[in-house]
Design a protein around this motif. Sequence first.
Motif, PDB file in Angstrom:
ATOM      1  N   GLU A 240       0.829  -1.205   0.000  1.00  0.00           N
ATOM      2  CA  GLU A 240       0.000   0.000   0.000  1.00  0.00           C
ATOM      3  C   GLU A 240       0.869   1.263   0.000  1.00  0.00           C
ATOM      4  O   GLU A 240       0.512   2.272  -0.620  1.00  0.00           O
ATOM      5  CB  GLU A 240      -0.928   0.010   1.219  1.00  0.00           C
ATOM      6  CG  GLU A 240      -1.970  -1.091   1.219  1.00  0.00           C
ATOM      7  CD  GLU A 240      -1.413  -2.457   1.623  1.00  0.00           C
ATOM      8  OE1 GLU A 240      -0.233  -2.528   2.063  1.00  0.00           O
ATOM      9  OE2 GLU A 240      -2.151  -3.451   1.491  1.00  0.00           O
ATOM     10  N   GLU A 241       2.016   1.194   0.660  1.00  0.00           N
ATOM     11  CA  GLU A 241       2.913   2.347   0.676  1.00  0.00           C
ATOM     12  C   GLU A 241       3.551   2.569  -0.686  1.00  0.00           C
ATOM     13  O   GLU A 241       3.681   3.720  -1.143  1.00  0.00           O
ATOM     14  CB  GLU A 241       3.991   2.161   1.746  1.00  0.00           C
ATOM     15  CG  GLU A 241       4.891   3.377   1.909  1.00  0.00           C
ATOM     16  CD  GLU A 241       5.883   3.229   3.046  1.00  0.00           C
ATOM     17  OE1 GLU A 241       6.810   4.055   3.142  1.00  0.00           O
ATOM     18  OE2 GLU A 241       5.724   2.277   3.848  1.00  0.00           O
ATOM     19  N   ILE A 242       3.946   1.493  -1.351  1.00  0.00           N
ATOM     20  CA  ILE A 242       4.501   1.609  -2.706  1.00  0.00           C
ATOM     21  C   ILE A 242       3.450   2.190  -3.644  1.00  0.00           C
ATOM     22  O   ILE A 242       3.752   3.062  -4.477  1.00  0.00           O
ATOM     23  CB  ILE A 242       4.989   0.241  -3.223  1.00  0.00           C
ATOM     24  CG1 ILE A 242       6.156  -0.272  -2.385  1.00  0.00           C
ATOM     25  CG2 ILE A 242       5.377   0.331  -4.707  1.00  0.00           C
ATOM     26  CD1 ILE A 242       7.413   0.572  -2.459  1.00  0.00           C
ATOM     27  N   ALA A 243       2.211   1.735  -3.516  1.00  0.00           N
ATOM     28  CA  ALA A 243       1.130   2.266  -4.354  1.00  0.00           C
ATOM     29  C   ALA A 243       0.956   3.757  -4.123  1.00  0.00           C
ATOM     30  O   ALA A 243       0.833   4.543  -5.075  1.00  0.00           O
ATOM     31  CB  ALA A 243      -0.170   1.521  -4.055  1.00  0.00           C
ATOM     32  N   LEU A 244       0.934   4.170  -2.858  1.00  0.00           N
ATOM     33  CA  LEU A 244       0.735   5.584  -2.525  1.00  0.00           C
ATOM     34  C   LEU A 244       1.889   6.436  -3.028  1.00  0.00           C
ATOM     35  O   LEU A 244       1.681   7.502  -3.623  1.00  0.00           O
ATOM     36  CB  LEU A 244       0.598   5.730  -1.005  1.00  0.00           C
ATOM     37  CG  LEU A 244       0.417   7.157  -0.482  1.00  0.00           C
ATOM     38  CD1 LEU A 244      -0.879   7.760  -0.996  1.00  0.00           C
ATOM     39  CD2 LEU A 244       0.432   7.164   1.045  1.00  0.00           C
ATOM     40  N   ILE A 245       3.115   5.967  -2.812  1.00  0.00           N
ATOM     41  CA  ILE A 245       4.291   6.739  -3.223  1.00  0.00           C
ATOM     42  C   ILE A 245       4.335   6.892  -4.738  1.00  0.00           C
ATOM     43  O   ILE A 245       4.563   7.998  -5.253  1.00  0.00           O
ATOM     44  CB  ILE A 245       5.580   6.069  -2.708  1.00  0.00           C
ATOM     45  CG1 ILE A 245       5.686   6.212  -1.192  1.00  0.00           C
ATOM     46  CG2 ILE A 245       6.815   6.676  -3.387  1.00  0.00           C
ATOM     47  CD1 ILE A 245       6.802   5.386  -0.577  1.00  0.00           C
ATOM     48  N   THR A 246       4.149   5.802  -5.461  1.00  0.00           N
ATOM     49  CA  THR A 246       4.259   5.882  -6.922  1.00  0.00           C
ATOM     50  C   THR A 246       3.119   6.700  -7.526  1.00  0.00           C
ATOM     51  O   THR A 246       3.311   7.375  -8.541  1.00  0.00           O
ATOM     52  CB  THR A 246       4.320   4.480  -7.552  1.00  0.00           C
ATOM     53  OG1 THR A 246       3.226   3.681  -7.084  1.00  0.00           O
ATOM     54  CG2 THR A 246       5.634   3.790  -7.196  1.00  0.00           C
ATOM     55  N   ARG A 247       1.926   6.649  -6.905  1.00  0.00           N
ATOM     56  CA  ARG A 247       0.847   7.510  -7.394  1.00  0.00           C
ATOM     57  C   ARG A 247       1.181   8.978  -7.142  1.00  0.00           C
ATOM     58  O   ARG A 247       0.988   9.830  -8.022  1.00  0.00           O
ATOM     59  CB  ARG A 247      -0.480   7.155  -6.737  1.00  0.00           C
ATOM     60  CG  ARG A 247      -1.621   8.034  -7.275  1.00  0.00           C
ATOM     61  CD  ARG A 247      -2.929   7.875  -6.580  1.00  0.00           C
ATOM     62  NE  ARG A 247      -3.857   8.878  -7.089  1.00  0.00           N
ATOM     63  CZ  ARG A 247      -4.802   8.643  -7.972  1.00  0.00           C
ATOM     64  NH1 ARG A 247      -4.970   7.448  -8.476  1.00  0.00           N
ATOM     65  NH2 ARG A 247      -5.597   9.615  -8.388  1.00  0.00           N
ATOM     66  N   GLN A 248       1.684   9.288  -5.942  1.00  0.00           N
ATOM     67  CA  GLN A 248       2.044  10.670  -5.655  1.00  0.00           C
ATOM     68  C   GLN A 248       3.159  11.145  -6.576  1.00  0.00           C
ATOM     69  O   GLN A 248       3.163  12.299  -7.028  1.00  0.00           O
ATOM     70  CB  GLN A 248       2.479  10.804  -4.197  1.00  0.00           C
ATOM     71  CG  GLN A 248       2.731  12.255  -3.772  1.00  0.00           C
ATOM     72  CD  GLN A 248       1.501  13.115  -3.905  1.00  0.00           C
ATOM     73  OE1 GLN A 248       0.467  12.824  -3.303  1.00  0.00           O
ATOM     74  NE2 GLN A 248       1.588  14.184  -4.704  1.00  0.00           N
ATOM     75  N   ASN A 249       4.118  10.253  -6.856  1.00  0.00           N
ATOM     76  CA  ASN A 249       5.189  10.614  -7.787  1.00  0.00           C
ATOM     77  C   ASN A 249       4.635  10.990  -9.156  1.00  0.00           C
ATOM     78  O   ASN A 249       5.077  11.966  -9.776  1.00  0.00           O
ATOM     79  CB  ASN A 249       6.165   9.447  -7.939  1.00  0.00           C
ATOM     80  CG  ASN A 249       6.979   9.187  -6.696  1.00  0.00           C
ATOM     81  OD1 ASN A 249       7.004   9.983  -5.764  1.00  0.00           O
ATOM     82  ND2 ASN A 249       7.656   8.043  -6.666  1.00  0.00           N
ATOM     83  N   PHE A 250       3.664  10.203  -9.631  1.00  0.00           N
ATOM     84  CA  PHE A 250       3.087  10.495 -10.939  1.00  0.00           C
ATOM     85  C   PHE A 250       2.320  11.812 -10.910  1.00  0.00           C
ATOM     86  O   PHE A 250       2.430  12.621 -11.844  1.00  0.00           O
ATOM     87  CB  PHE A 250       2.171   9.353 -11.376  1.00  0.00           C
ATOM     88  CG  PHE A 250       1.693   9.470 -12.797  1.00  0.00           C
ATOM     89  CD1 PHE A 250       2.588   9.429 -13.850  1.00  0.00           C
ATOM     90  CD2 PHE A 250       0.343   9.636 -13.091  1.00  0.00           C
ATOM     91  CE1 PHE A 250       2.156   9.536 -15.173  1.00  0.00           C
ATOM     92  CE2 PHE A 250      -0.101   9.743 -14.402  1.00  0.00           C
ATOM     93  CZ  PHE A 250       0.798   9.697 -15.438  1.00  0.00           C
ATOM     94  N   ASP A 251       1.578  12.050  -9.844  1.00  0.00           N
ATOM     95  CA  ASP A 251       0.871  13.327  -9.716  1.00  0.00           C
ATOM     96  C   ASP A 251       1.860  14.487  -9.689  1.00  0.00           C
ATOM     97  O   ASP A 251       1.615  15.539 -10.301  1.00  0.00           O
ATOM     98  CB  ASP A 251       0.017  13.333  -8.444  1.00  0.00           C
ATOM     99  CG  ASP A 251      -1.186  12.415  -8.534  1.00  0.00           C
ATOM    100  OD1 ASP A 251      -1.544  11.999  -9.660  1.00  0.00           O
ATOM    101  OD2 ASP A 251      -1.770  12.107  -7.472  1.00  0.00           O
ATOM    102  N   ASN A 252       2.977  14.308  -8.982  1.00  0.00           N
ATOM    103  CA  ASN A 252       3.994  15.360  -8.938  1.00  0.00           C
ATOM    104  C   ASN A 252       4.578  15.616 -10.314  1.00  0.00           C
ATOM    105  O   ASN A 252       4.836  16.777 -10.699  1.00  0.00           O
ATOM    106  CB  ASN A 252       5.116  14.972  -7.973  1.00  0.00           C
ATOM    107  CG  ASN A 252       4.667  14.949  -6.524  1.00  0.00           C
ATOM    108  OD1 ASN A 252       3.622  15.507  -6.177  1.00  0.00           O
ATOM    109  ND2 ASN A 252       5.454  14.324  -5.668  1.00  0.00           N
ATOM    110  N   LEU A 253       4.821  14.543 -11.059  1.00  0.00           N
ATOM    111  CA  LEU A 253       5.362  14.673 -12.414  1.00  0.00           C
ATOM    112  C   LEU A 253       4.424  15.474 -13.300  1.00  0.00           C
ATOM    113  O   LEU A 253       4.854  16.390 -14.016  1.00  0.00           O
ATOM    114  CB  LEU A 253       5.581  13.279 -13.023  1.00  0.00           C
ATOM    115  CG  LEU A 253       5.995  13.239 -14.487  1.00  0.00           C
ATOM    116  CD1 LEU A 253       7.459  13.622 -14.646  1.00  0.00           C
ATOM    117  CD2 LEU A 253       5.750  11.864 -15.088  1.00  0.00           C
ATOM    118  N   LEU A 254       3.132  15.168 -13.250  1.00  0.00           N
ATOM    119  CA  LEU A 254       2.169  15.867 -14.099  1.00  0.00           C
ATOM    120  C   LEU A 254       1.977  17.313 -13.667  1.00  0.00           C
ATOM    121  O   LEU A 254       1.705  18.183 -14.504  1.00  0.00           O
ATOM    122  CB  LEU A 254       0.825  15.139 -14.080  1.00  0.00           C
ATOM    123  CG  LEU A 254       0.794  13.727 -14.660  1.00  0.00           C
ATOM    124  CD1 LEU A 254      -0.652  13.231 -14.745  1.00  0.00           C
ATOM    125  CD2 LEU A 254       1.461  13.630 -16.017  1.00  0.00           C
ATOM    126  N   ALA A 255       2.146  17.566 -12.375  1.00  0.00           N
ATOM    127  CA  ALA A 255       1.931  18.921 -11.861  1.00  0.00           C
ATOM    128  C   ALA A 255       3.129  19.835 -12.111  1.00  0.00           C
ATOM    129  O   ALA A 255       2.985  21.070 -12.112  1.00  0.00           O
ATOM    130  CB  ALA A 255       1.634  18.870 -10.375  1.00  0.00           C
TER     131      ALA A 255
END
Length: 257
Positions: A240-255
């Motif tokens: 669940e932590e890997i899922a959260l981190i990688t999703r946040q990373n992708f959101d950061n990339l797009l932002a």
Amino acid sequence: MFVDTHCHLTMLDLTPYQGNLDQALVEAREAGVSKFMSISVNLDDHIALAEISARHDDVGYSVGVHPCEDAATMARATTEFLVELAQSDKVWALGETGLDYYHSDEYVDEQKACFARHIAASKIVKKPVVVHTRSAKRDTIDIIRAEASTHGILHCFTEDWETAKAALDCGYYISFSGIISFKNAQDLRDVAKQVPLERVLIETDSPYLAPVPYRGKSNEPKYVPYVAQALSDLYGKPLEEIALITRQNFDNLLAAK
């Protein structure tokens, strides 16, 4: 909660779904996938991908030309045309572009020029570039540096730590596919351990490179949690932590702009 940052929705084997892509996405969501970026390999892909993304709020797409396309196709990808194609909010990235000398060394100069134009367009529209590299790691990094590209992804990463470090130093994210789960990929796992978690992304590259336990079968977005599981095992972090981190990373990339 998982993000498939690189899938080819127009290329999936939809036989299990009676040809219905929407059903394949339903099953992916049931597996916990909450966002999908579908990747173009030629300049006409955007037509079908725009229609798919219009039906699904959680699907975005890229525009661009794969380096294994022919010289005439790559020549069509002018900076101006790429910028025009990338105007929609549902276009999240440029690419996949890059260099591939493994499959094709016939158009090396054309690949390099096309790659540079994708980077130029990505800087104009302030969207990341999705980079494919195979048997061309030195030239790939050289072009990223020469074009001062700081906003991108090295997708389906399989290279050494020197290449990863160079891309990270440029501001890039490193995306891992199902290859990270393969038994013969220990060298890649050794590299992945050194990549800061805040710069890691996950992908399927479906319909290719299905992760264990589906290796050898047609890949699809619902298998991206298995990529995350391989990283969970590698980093010693809960899934669940890997899922959260990688999703946040992708959101950061797009932002990022």
